[in-house]
Design a protein around this motif. Structure first.
Motif, mmCIF file in Angstrom:
data_model
loop_
_atom_site.group_PDB
_atom_site.id
_atom_site.type_symbol
_atom_site.label_atom_id
_atom_site.label_comp_id
_atom_site.label_asym_id
_atom_site.label_seq_id
_atom_site.Cartn_x
_atom_site.Cartn_y
_atom_site.Cartn_z
ATOM 1 N N VAL A 187 0.842 -1.203 0.000
ATOM 2 C CA VAL A 187 0.000 0.000 0.000
ATOM 3 C C VAL A 187 0.870 1.243 0.000
ATOM 4 O O VAL A 187 1.858 1.338 0.738
ATOM 5 C CB VAL A 187 -0.931 0.010 1.230
ATOM 6 N N LYS A 188 0.515 2.193 -0.834
ATOM 7 C CA LYS A 188 1.177 3.501 -0.857
ATOM 8 C C LYS A 188 0.129 4.579 -0.627
ATOM 9 O O LYS A 188 -0.972 4.490 -1.168
ATOM 10 C CB LYS A 188 1.878 3.730 -2.197
ATOM 11 N N THR A 189 0.484 5.588 0.168
ATOM 12 C CA THR A 189 -0.447 6.699 0.388
ATOM 13 C C THR A 189 0.194 7.987 -0.100
ATOM 14 O O THR A 189 1.384 8.228 0.121
ATOM 15 C CB THR A 189 -0.808 6.839 1.874
ATOM 16 N N MET A 190 -0.606 8.804 -0.765
ATOM 17 C CA MET A 190 -0.124 10.074 -1.293
ATOM 18 C C MET A 190 -0.801 11.281 -0.654
ATOM 19 O O MET A 190 -0.550 12.410 -1.043
ATOM 20 C CB MET A 190 -0.347 10.117 -2.813
ATOM 21 N N LEU A 191 -1.647 11.044 0.347
ATOM 22 C CA LEU A 191 -2.324 12.158 1.015
ATOM 23 C C LEU A 191 -1.303 12.948 1.832
ATOM 24 O O LEU A 191 -0.632 12.404 2.705
ATOM 25 C CB LEU A 191 -3.428 11.637 1.943
ATOM 26 N N GLU A 192 -1.188 14.234 1.540
ATOM 27 C CA GLU A 192 -0.230 15.074 2.260
ATOM 28 C C GLU A 192 -0.829 15.563 3.575
ATOM 29 O O GLU A 192 -2.019 15.872 3.651
ATOM 30 C CB GLU A 192 0.159 16.284 1.403
ATOM 31 N N PRO A 193 -0.011 15.646 4.626
ATOM 32 C CA PRO A 193 -0.522 16.144 5.912
ATOM 33 C C PRO A 193 -0.720 17.656 5.904
ATOM 34 O O PRO A 193 -0.146 18.356 5.062
ATOM 35 C CB PRO A 193 0.597 15.757 6.893
ATOM 36 N N LEU A 194 -1.525 18.125 6.812
ATOM 37 C CA LEU A 194 -1.700 19.560 7.004
ATOM 38 C C LEU A 194 -0.462 20.119 7.688
ATOM 39 O O LEU A 194 0.009 19.566 8.681
ATOM 40 C CB LEU A 194 -2.938 19.831 7.867
ATOM 41 N N ARG A 195 0.070 21.215 7.167
ATOM 42 C CA ARG A 195 1.218 21.867 7.783
ATOM 43 C C ARG A 195 0.936 23.353 7.966
ATOM 44 O O ARG A 195 0.294 23.983 7.128
ATOM 45 C CB ARG A 195 2.485 21.695 6.944
ATOM 46 N N VAL A 196 1.447 23.883 9.068
ATOM 47 C CA VAL A 196 1.319 25.304 9.375
ATOM 48 C C VAL A 196 2.721 25.872 9.528
ATOM 49 O O VAL A 196 3.564 25.271 10.208
ATOM 50 C CB VAL A 196 0.518 25.520 10.681
ATOM 51 N N ALA A 197 2.979 26.996 8.887
ATOM 52 C CA ALA A 197 4.298 27.635 9.004
ATOM 53 C C ALA A 197 4.418 28.276 10.381
ATOM 54 O O ALA A 197 3.654 29.181 10.714
ATOM 55 C CB ALA A 197 4.480 28.666 7.912
ATOM 56 N N VAL A 198 5.359 27.779 11.190
ATOM 57 C CA VAL A 198 5.560 28.290 12.549
ATOM 58 C C VAL A 198 7.012 28.720 12.703
ATOM 59 O O VAL A 198 7.926 27.923 12.475
ATOM 60 C CB VAL A 198 5.223 27.218 13.612
ATOM 61 N N ASP A 199 7.222 29.965 13.115
ATOM 62 C CA ASP A 199 8.558 30.509 13.279
ATOM 63 C C ASP A 199 9.119 30.119 14.649
ATOM 64 O O ASP A 199 8.402 30.159 15.654
ATOM 65 C CB ASP A 199 8.495 32.038 13.155
ATOM 66 N N GLU A 200 10.388 29.773 14.692
ATOM 67 C CA GLU A 200 11.026 29.455 15.970
ATOM 68 C C GLU A 200 11.329 30.714 16.778
ATOM 69 O O GLU A 200 11.391 30.678 18.010
ATOM 70 C CB GLU A 200 12.320 28.669 15.744
#
Length: 376
Positions: A187-200
């Motif tokens: 099985v291969k999955t191509m669904l990308e996760p949700l990402r939020v740009a967070v500054d350090e």
């Protein structure tokens, strides 16, 4: 609240340690009693919902005018803040759980066909029959590891905890079984996760700069759920070693935690003397956080008293804390703790197993992108 079911399993009791955006309410059981499980068969019968057309995004940059002055889409989205982020997180969660459910059903069906064993019997024999319910010692250990349960009558909460822990154990076992089958059937999955740009934002860091996974935590030293997550993260960072780095950002919620701002300032003053993480650990031990208590903690870790007191009293220190609070608000956050794993948001006192699952997925994605064989 999550509503996740396995075949024949009761619904999880509560999903705790998470105050939904815009709310301050807390539940009794922490998030550690629940793990994002995979639905094999939904309990009960339900008609499939009708297909709805995808909502159309407003294309125009101007969405309104007031006395000839424009209101832009960017302003609108910033104003909505946490509501939109919360919706995005929930949408992603639904997509991931639905995909996981679909894939699990497909690989179990393939295994059933290959072995000639009924699907229900296959799952029972390979997953549930091998599990034992939590022992009294395990329930006691869980209560002891979660200070937010202090003061609760054990006789009343133990049955609910035992059921939730057993449910989590069954979910995790099924997930592991489905993962083995997914590997077996390619099985291969191509669904990308949700990402939020967070500054350090130059915040305190524990771990090497070249670590492939960065955890950014917005936290409040007076929040009991943050204390739980701090303990969890200590275990997680110990387990993954130089593959992760932890960034701490301040988010004291002063409206409900009156000593949180003082504790946040104390941690930054300790950072100025190179002792942030030592102070971090002391503050999360619990207890009073009045100025006298902070001075005692500073002495315990060997800070210079004069500079520490001057730093606590400086308006600039409070401004440093408020800069983090402003950054959290700009992201749409309104509750603690909130963790970002390479930008992937996780809300509340998330269990170590769930954090580990996301870290493993991030490492796998990075290794696959670089052409390396993912570690098993």
């Amino acid at each position: 609240m999550r509503s996740l079911f396995l075949a024949g399993l009761p619904a999880p009791v509560l999903r705790d340690g998470v105050a939904p955006f815009g709310r301050r309410s807390r539940q009794m059981i922490t998030a550690a009693v629940l793990f994002a499980g995979v639905a094999v068969v939904s309990a009960g019968c339900a008609e499939a919902p009708p297909q709805q057309p995808a909502p159309q995004r407003v294309q125009a940059s101007v969405v309104a005018e007031v006395d000839g002055q424009p209101v832009t889409l960017d302003e609108l989205e910033k104003g909505a803040g946490g509501q939109l982020l919360n919706l995005a997180i929930e949408r992603q969660r639904i997509l991931e759980l639905t995909l996981e459910r679909m894939l699990a059903a497909k690989v179990v069906a393939l295994e059933s066909k290959a072995t000639g064993v009924n699907e229900a019997r296959l799952v029972q024999e390979n997953v549930f029959a091998k599990l034992a319910p939590p022992t009294d010692a395990e329930v006691e250990a869980y209560i002891g590891a979660h200070p937010e349960l202090a003061g609760q009558e054990k006789a009343k909460i133990a049955p609910q905890l035992r059921a939730s822990l057993f449910n989590e154990r069954r979910q995790n076992a099924y997930r592991e079984y489905a993962a083995r089958l997914r590997a077996k059937y390619g099985v291969k999955t191509m669904l990308e996760p949700l990402r939020v740009a967070v500054d350090e934002a130059g915040s305190p860091v524990r771990g090497p700069g070249k670590a492939p996974v960065t955890l950014i935590e917005f936290s409040d030293f007076e929040c009991p759920y943050c204390r739980t997550l701090a303990r969890t993260l200590a275990g997680v960072t110990g387990r993954y070693g130089d593959r992760v780095r932890l960034v701490f950002r301040q988010f004291p919620i002063e409206s409900i935690h009156k000593q949180a701002m003082g504790a946040a300032k104390a941690s930054l003053c300790a950072a100025d003397q190179g002792r942030f993480w030592e102070m971090h650990d002391l503050l999360f031990e619990g207890g009073a956080l009045a100025e006298a208590d902070l001075l005692q903690k500073a002495a315990r870790i060997g800070l210079q008293a004069g500079p520490f007191q001057a730093c606590l009293a400086s308006p600039a220190t409070a401004d440093r804390v408020r800069a983090d609070v402003k950054a959290a608000s700009a992201l749409g956050l309104s509750s603690t703790p909130t963790l970002f794993v390479n930008g992937r948001p996780m809300l509340g006192a998330v269990p170590a197993a769930e954090i580990g699952r996301v870290i493993d997925d991030e490492i796998r994605r990075l290794e696959e992108a670089s052409g390396k064989e993912p570690r098993r």
